[in-house]
Design a protein around this motif. Structure first.
Motif, PDB file in Angstrom:
ATOM      1  N   ARG A 192     -20.239   3.192 -14.418  1.00  0.00           N
ATOM      2  CA  ARG A 192     -19.957   4.042 -15.567  1.00  0.00           C
ATOM      3  C   ARG A 192     -20.265   5.518 -15.306  1.00  0.00           C
ATOM      4  N   SER A 193     -21.024   5.814 -14.261  1.00  0.00           N
ATOM      5  CA  SER A 193     -21.344   7.215 -13.945  1.00  0.00           C
ATOM      6  C   SER A 193     -20.428   7.797 -12.868  1.00  0.00           C
TER       7      SER A 193
ATOM      8  N   GLU B 216     -17.555   9.650 -11.672  1.00  0.00           N
ATOM      9  CA  GLU B 216     -16.691  10.649 -12.318  1.00  0.00           C
ATOM     10  C   GLU B 216     -15.213  10.375 -12.074  1.00  0.00           C
TER      11      GLU B 216
ATOM     12  N   ASN C 240     -14.187   7.487 -14.229  1.00  0.00           N
ATOM     13  CA  ASN C 240     -14.131   7.879 -15.642  1.00  0.00           C
ATOM     14  C   ASN C 240     -12.882   8.688 -15.944  1.00  0.00           C
TER      15      ASN C 240
ATOM     16  N   GLN D 267      -9.893   7.641 -18.594  1.00  0.00           N
ATOM     17  CA  GLN D 267      -9.446   8.499 -19.696  1.00  0.00           C
ATOM     18  C   GLN D 267      -7.932   8.636 -19.738  1.00  0.00           C
TER      19      GLN D 267
ATOM     20  N   LEU E 113     -16.901  -0.051 -19.476  1.00  0.00           N
ATOM     21  CA  LEU E 113     -16.422   1.295 -19.135  1.00  0.00           C
ATOM     22  C   LEU E 113     -15.516   1.832 -20.229  1.00  0.00           C
TER      23      LEU E 113
ATOM     24  N   ASP F 104     -17.373   2.769 -23.412  1.00  0.00           N
ATOM     25  CA  ASP F 104     -17.959   4.109 -23.272  1.00  0.00           C
ATOM     26  C   ASP F 104     -16.938   5.186 -23.627  1.00  0.00           C
ATOM     27  N   GLN F 105     -15.723   5.017 -23.114  1.00  0.00           N
ATOM     28  CA  GLN F 105     -14.681   6.005 -23.388  1.00  0.00           C
ATOM     29  C   GLN F 105     -14.355   6.080 -24.871  1.00  0.00           C
TER      30      GLN F 105
ATOM     31  N   LYS G 103     -17.095   8.000 -26.728  1.00  0.00           N
ATOM     32  CA  LYS G 103     -17.001   9.433 -26.488  1.00  0.00           C
ATOM     33  C   LYS G 103     -15.947  10.062 -27.400  1.00  0.00           C
TER      34      LYS G 103
END
Length: 355
Positions: free
Chosen positions: A286-287, A289, A292, A296, A347, A350-351, A354
């Motif tokens: 999850r960290s 970049e 991620n 997105q 994952l 998390d998105q 956000k």
């Protein structure tokens, strides 16, 4: 663990020669105003106001304190700059904060029927009369017993409500002179009650914490000596608007659910201690970049095709110190794919949060 003699608090003991290192979580992270603080080691993600409040702990002036030092294992220079940027030069409230939210919160808390206003008044009087700590704790026994009978969802909601009340009251008390003593009384009462409430999730056993491998940390000095520059300008700080707190499973619970499902489906014997290893695996994914950014811009089904490579990389990273866990995952392709799907779901959760 500290073995502090007498009735000294951690804050008081920190000023003595015997106690010069303080390991902190949320409370001391953002609310410990101690000028003697000099060096900070950061081992968690920071963003927004929390980053500003945390790193600003070391900027207080003290005799013979001529410099400070922050060693950050997790956050990038750009992320910290973005966190500070809105509050540089001038900070203002984008709109007014409604102090009536405090009364709404007070009503919400009383609606749980764990205690009544006369109990709060009695506790407050005893507190100001300087009665022994044991007496104060006895006055909290009844609400604690009622709390233990609640369903887990309501326990979580109640804890979040009282934390919200404490946070809002602390904020508002710096801006407004309250004439309603009921607000102060409830704040004091909740301050003690929150410390006595039992934990909802079992904490990690001490032997697991002992096994954390500090040798695996790598100090990256590529940014050493560079400055974080901020542009001049104004920044808006949003007021406290909503008091609504919805229940959702926390991080520890989600990981426990994943392990339970794997045990049920594949007759494995993952234990609660394996949750720490699973958290390392999940946090690594999850960290990332690059991953991620792809999450997105792509639907989950589209990302699934390339997710395997990222999963493999993180699984290999935990292999060195957790060979047994690695073996269980890697020796069963169906189990491995199931776990991979769970982590992909996390994952995208998390998105969604956000957004």
């Amino acid at each position: 663990m500290n073995k502090i003699e007498g009735k000294k608090s951690i804050k008081e003991a920190f000023k003595e020669d015997a106690y010069k290192i303080l390991i902190v979580a949320n409370k001391f992270q953002t609310g410990f105003d101690e000028p003697l603080l000099h060096t900070m080691y950061v081992d968690k993600k920071l963003s927004g106001v929390a980053a500003v409040q945390t790193l600003s702990r070391v900027n207080r002036i003290a005799p013979n304190k001529t410099n400070t030092l922050i060693i950050d294992f997790v956050n990038k220079k750009e992320e910290i700059r973005e966190a500070f940027e809105p509050y540089y030069t001038e900070t203002y409230l984008t709109s007014k904060t409604d102090y009536h939210k405090l009364y709404d919160l007070m009503e919400n808390i009383y609606d749980f029927d764990l205690f009544y206003e006369d109990q709060v008044n009695k506790f407050y009087k005893s507190y100001h009369d300087g009665v022994p700590q044991a007496t104060l704790h006895n006055l909290l026994d009844i609400p604690i017993q009622k709390f233990e009978k609640l369903d887990k969802e309501y326990k979580v909601q109640f804890k979040k409500k009282i934390r919200k009340y404490q946070s809002v009251y602390s904020f508002m008390s710096q801006l407004l002179p309250f004439s309603d003593l009921r607000l102060e009384k409830l704040f004091i009462y909740l301050k003690f009650l929150s410390k006595k409430l039992p934990t909802i999730n079992e904490p990690l056993p001490y032997n697991v914490l002992e096994d954390v491998d500090m040798d695996s940390y790598k100090i990256d000095t590529r940014d050493e000596g560079t400055k974080i520059t901020l542009d001049d300008g104004e920044g808006g700080l949003d007021p406290i608007i909503s008091i609504d707190v919805q229940y959702k499973p926390d991080e520890e619970e989600k990981l426990s659910i994943i392990l339970d499902k794997l045990n049920e489906m594949f007759k494995t014997d993952f234990q609660e201690s394996d949750k720490l290893i699973l958290k390392q695996l999940a946090d690594g994914i999850r960290s990332n970049e690059e991953l991620n950014t792809k999450a997105q811009k792509n639907k989950k089904e589209n990302l699934r095709a390339v997710f395997d490579d990222y999963f493999n990389d993180e699984l290999m990273s935990v292999r060195k110190n957790n060979k047994q866990f690695f073996s269980k995952i890697n020796s069963n392709s169906q189990l491995r794919n199931e776990l991979k799907n769970y982590l992909l779901d996390l994952l995208y959760e998390d998105q969604a949060e956000k957004v």
